[in-house]
Design a protein around this motif. Structure first.
Motif, PDB file in Angstrom:
ATOM      1  N   GLY A 109       8.693   1.067  -3.805  1.00 32.07           N
ATOM      2  CA  GLY A 109       7.843   1.997  -4.524  1.00 32.07           C
ATOM      3  C   GLY A 109       7.837   3.323  -3.783  1.00 32.07           C
ATOM      4  O   GLY A 109       7.900   3.357  -2.559  1.00 32.07           O
ATOM      5  N   ASP A 110       7.792   4.407  -4.556  1.00 31.11           N
ATOM      6  CA  ASP A 110       7.862   5.765  -4.012  1.00 31.11           C
ATOM      7  C   ASP A 110       6.539   6.463  -4.337  1.00 31.11           C
ATOM      8  O   ASP A 110       6.072   6.409  -5.471  1.00 31.11           O
ATOM      9  CB  ASP A 110       9.044   6.483  -4.702  1.00 31.11           C
ATOM     10  N   GLY A 113       6.931   6.737  -8.121  1.00 30.40           N
ATOM     11  CA  GLY A 113       6.399   5.467  -8.643  1.00 30.40           C
ATOM     12  C   GLY A 113       7.355   4.317  -8.383  1.00 30.40           C
ATOM     13  O   GLY A 113       7.948   4.213  -7.313  1.00 30.40           O
ATOM     14  N   ILE A 168       5.434   2.592   1.945  1.00 34.09           N
ATOM     15  CA  ILE A 168       4.049   2.889   1.549  1.00 34.09           C
ATOM     16  C   ILE A 168       3.251   1.608   1.273  1.00 34.09           C
ATOM     17  O   ILE A 168       2.132   1.668   0.773  1.00 34.09           O
ATOM     18  CB  ILE A 168       3.997   3.845   0.338  1.00 34.09           C
ATOM     19  N   GLY A 169       3.817   0.453   1.592  1.00 33.43           N
ATOM     20  CA  GLY A 169       3.040  -0.789   1.498  1.00 33.43           C
ATOM     21  C   GLY A 169       2.643  -1.176   0.091  1.00 33.43           C
ATOM     22  O   GLY A 169       1.466  -1.419  -0.195  1.00 33.43           O
ATOM     23  N   VAL A 170       3.623  -1.248  -0.804  1.00 31.59           N
ATOM     24  CA  VAL A 170       3.311  -1.636  -2.190  1.00 31.59           C
ATOM     25  C   VAL A 170       4.076  -2.867  -2.646  1.00 31.59           C
ATOM     26  O   VAL A 170       4.040  -3.225  -3.829  1.00 31.59           O
ATOM     27  CB  VAL A 170       3.569  -0.468  -3.171  1.00 31.59           C
ATOM     28  N   ASN A 188       1.415  -2.626   6.229  1.00 35.78           N
ATOM     29  CA  ASN A 188       0.280  -3.434   5.767  1.00 35.78           C
ATOM     30  C   ASN A 188      -0.755  -2.611   5.004  1.00 35.78           C
ATOM     31  O   ASN A 188      -1.912  -3.004   4.889  1.00 35.78           O
ATOM     32  CB  ASN A 188      -0.374  -4.128   6.973  1.00 35.78           C
ATOM     33  N   THR A 189      -0.322  -1.505   4.449  1.00 26.72           N
ATOM     34  CA  THR A 189      -1.210  -0.560   3.764  1.00 26.72           C
ATOM     35  C   THR A 189      -2.132  -1.229   2.739  1.00 26.72           C
ATOM     36  O   THR A 189      -3.293  -0.870   2.613  1.00 26.72           O
ATOM     37  CB  THR A 189      -0.354   0.494   3.032  1.00 26.72           C
ATOM     38  N   ARG A 190      -1.587  -2.185   2.006  1.00 30.62           N
ATOM     39  CA  ARG A 190      -2.387  -2.879   0.981  1.00 30.62           C
ATOM     40  C   ARG A 190      -2.532  -4.366   1.302  1.00 30.62           C
ATOM     41  O   ARG A 190      -2.677  -5.191   0.421  1.00 30.62           O
ATOM     42  CB  ARG A 190      -1.793  -2.631  -0.415  1.00 30.62           C
ATOM     43  N   ASN A 191      -2.500  -4.664   2.590  1.00 28.86           N
ATOM     44  CA  ASN A 191      -2.813  -6.022   3.079  1.00 28.86           C
ATOM     45  C   ASN A 191      -1.819  -7.083   2.582  1.00 28.86           C
ATOM     46  O   ASN A 191      -2.160  -8.258   2.473  1.00 28.86           O
ATOM     47  CB  ASN A 191      -4.249  -6.399   2.651  1.00 28.86           C
ATOM     48  N   ALA A 249      -1.393   7.995   2.387  1.00 28.82           N
ATOM     49  CA  ALA A 249      -2.133   6.740   2.534  1.00 28.82           C
ATOM     50  C   ALA A 249      -1.328   5.620   3.169  1.00 28.82           C
ATOM     51  O   ALA A 249      -1.712   4.465   3.106  1.00 28.82           O
ATOM     52  CB  ALA A 249      -2.715   6.265   1.202  1.00 28.82           C
TER      53      ALA A 249
END
Lengths: 302, 302
Positions: A145-146, A150, A178-180, A208-211, A243
């Motif tokens: 993901g960018d 997107g 970006i952790g997606v 680990n941006t979004r766990n 983020a």
């Protein structure tokens, strides 16, 4: 027989490069020594990107000159162009890591190139590394993901894997800058990449941006991946990715894998102690590491 | 067809019961309403443990009396003994949750009972719930490790599942109270439990103490589990379990599952907004939620 998973420690390069605290060369060398004492034998330790862009890595040649040279310990230097590659070779890096991008939005902002252009450039610089018999690997940024474009079509990952393989990359990594990513997307991506990668080794790099980093690692390991990037204390991130918080913490990955029955060759207690040292002594700011907070189970020998 | 995963929201009970901030009944009701607006239709909302032990839940009967009664929204009340069960039934809980322990060290400290004793007591109180036609579920605490005894033999989970099933539990959950599970251990435990659980539904309850909760959830979902506990904002923990940090955050779980192609029926944007409300308005202290920090991808509609 216990399956071995190799942890590539990225703290000294990807971890430190964007930290608000600039470590002295001496402190970087202490960090590297502590990692080696914990059992790390492959690490990102230097970056040969222009020092104006990444001032924290301006002393990379010095770090490489002073880092302990031990049997079986390999230092990786980042290079994004021919000039960087030549400096990395001159500094005596054991391995070069190059970055391809999976999407033009991030690619044009981060290294002024589209995915195809990053692959074209790799064709040129891989030859120079091969001329010196130094292995060169590829990490694909924003593979899942960018932040600007997107979604990323996983077919592009297959295309980049084919290009990396054709140009002689020793290893190919998918980076979730970006952790997606999620575990199911990781599996699909690996299916597509595997069809193009032949016997080129595969590695994964999760934030680990979004766990989801640990779930993605478990999925990757289950899908046969044997090499995982992680950063002591979870330090690092990317200043150009909104983020994006830190890399996944090495000690968290080691805990999960060792408890799950895999072997990493790294001492959990010493890695936790190094994360504490980063927090208390070197960086003097909190690091994002669950194992540093909670400790292992059963308690590891420090 | 998209596979549905049910998220049981435990924030209003397991989440709030140990928070340093005591919410007013009015604030608890607002929390519950916000969760319902986000799409939650099954939640832990009350505890009928002695109010001296869990003062934050002393107003549980009042919460149950005032909570909105809507078609398809089910409130779960915790009860650990006959007196608690009678109070929960009187308060009009739609479902009772009872706790068995997997290991005596934690069991004796937390509810003064060995694993067998918690199963014996369940035999007695399940009958009382059945007499009122109220479903009663079982959650096993310290199912993957005990802070006092260390490792838990997964055979005991099979034994407890058999006891729960024989006594008519509507659902059986494995709770990783101190956050020491890993995905491979989860799979092994589920194999053992499945052999004893017949058509009794299974649910999983993970804490993110060592950053493994999301990986454990992904493994459980891949192993066919359709019901997962989670807590808005990741609030909660257990005061008797050393170093147990919070539950896994509902919004993190929803993000991972929805991005992975599953359906939760819960609006991610509204769950994130509720976590923010907990942090800014209700509890006024930081909550541990990656999605609250980073936001969804692509950005969810708030």
């Amino acid at each position: 027989m216990t399956r071995k998973i190799e942890i590539v420690e990225v703290g000294p390069r990807d971890g430190l490069q964007n930290d608000p605290v600039l470590l002295s060369t001496e402190m970087k060398l202490e960090f590297i020594s502590r990692l080696i004492d914990a059992g790390v034998n492959r690490m990102e330790a230097a970056s040969f990107v222009h020092p104006k862009l990444v001032p924290a890595m301006a002393d990379s040649a010095e770090v490489m000159a002073l880092a302990p040279r031990l049997d079986g310990v390999k230092y990786i230097g980042l290079a994004l162009n021919e000039r960087g590659l030549r400096r990395a070779l001159e500094a005596g890096c054991d391995e070069i890591n190059y970055v391809m991008v999976a999407s033009p939005g991030f690619g044009l902002k981060n290294q002024n190139a589209t995915p195809e252009q990053t692959a074209d450039l790799f064709d040129k610089i891989a030859i120079l590394a091969h001329d010196e018999a130094v292995p060169i690997s590829v990490t694909v940024s924003v593979a899942f993901g960018d932040p600007f474009d997107g979604e990323v079509d996983p077919k592009i990952l297959g295309m980049l894997a084919a290009r990396a393989r054709a140009a002689g990359a020793c290893e190919f990594a998918l980076g979730d800058t970006i952790g997606v990513a999620d575990p199911w997307r990781v599996r699909k991506a690996l299916d597509i990449v595997r069809a193009q990668s032949g016997d080129m080794r595969l590695r994964m790099h999760f934030h680990n941006t979004r766990n989801t980093a640990m779930a993605n690692i478990a999925a990757a390991v289950d899908a046969g991946i044997d090499v995982i990037d992680a950063s002591c204390g979870g330090i690092g991130g990317c200043p150009f990715a909104p983020a994006a918080t830190g890399n996944v913490a090495s000690e968290d990955v080691i805990y999960m894998l060792e408890r799950g029955g895999f072997e990493t060759g790294i001492d959990l207690g010493r890695m936790i102690a190094t994360a504490k040292w980063l927090e208390d002594v070197a960086l003097k700011h909190p690091v994002d590491s669950a194992l540093k907070r909670a400790g292992g189970f059963p308690a590891p020998q420090a």
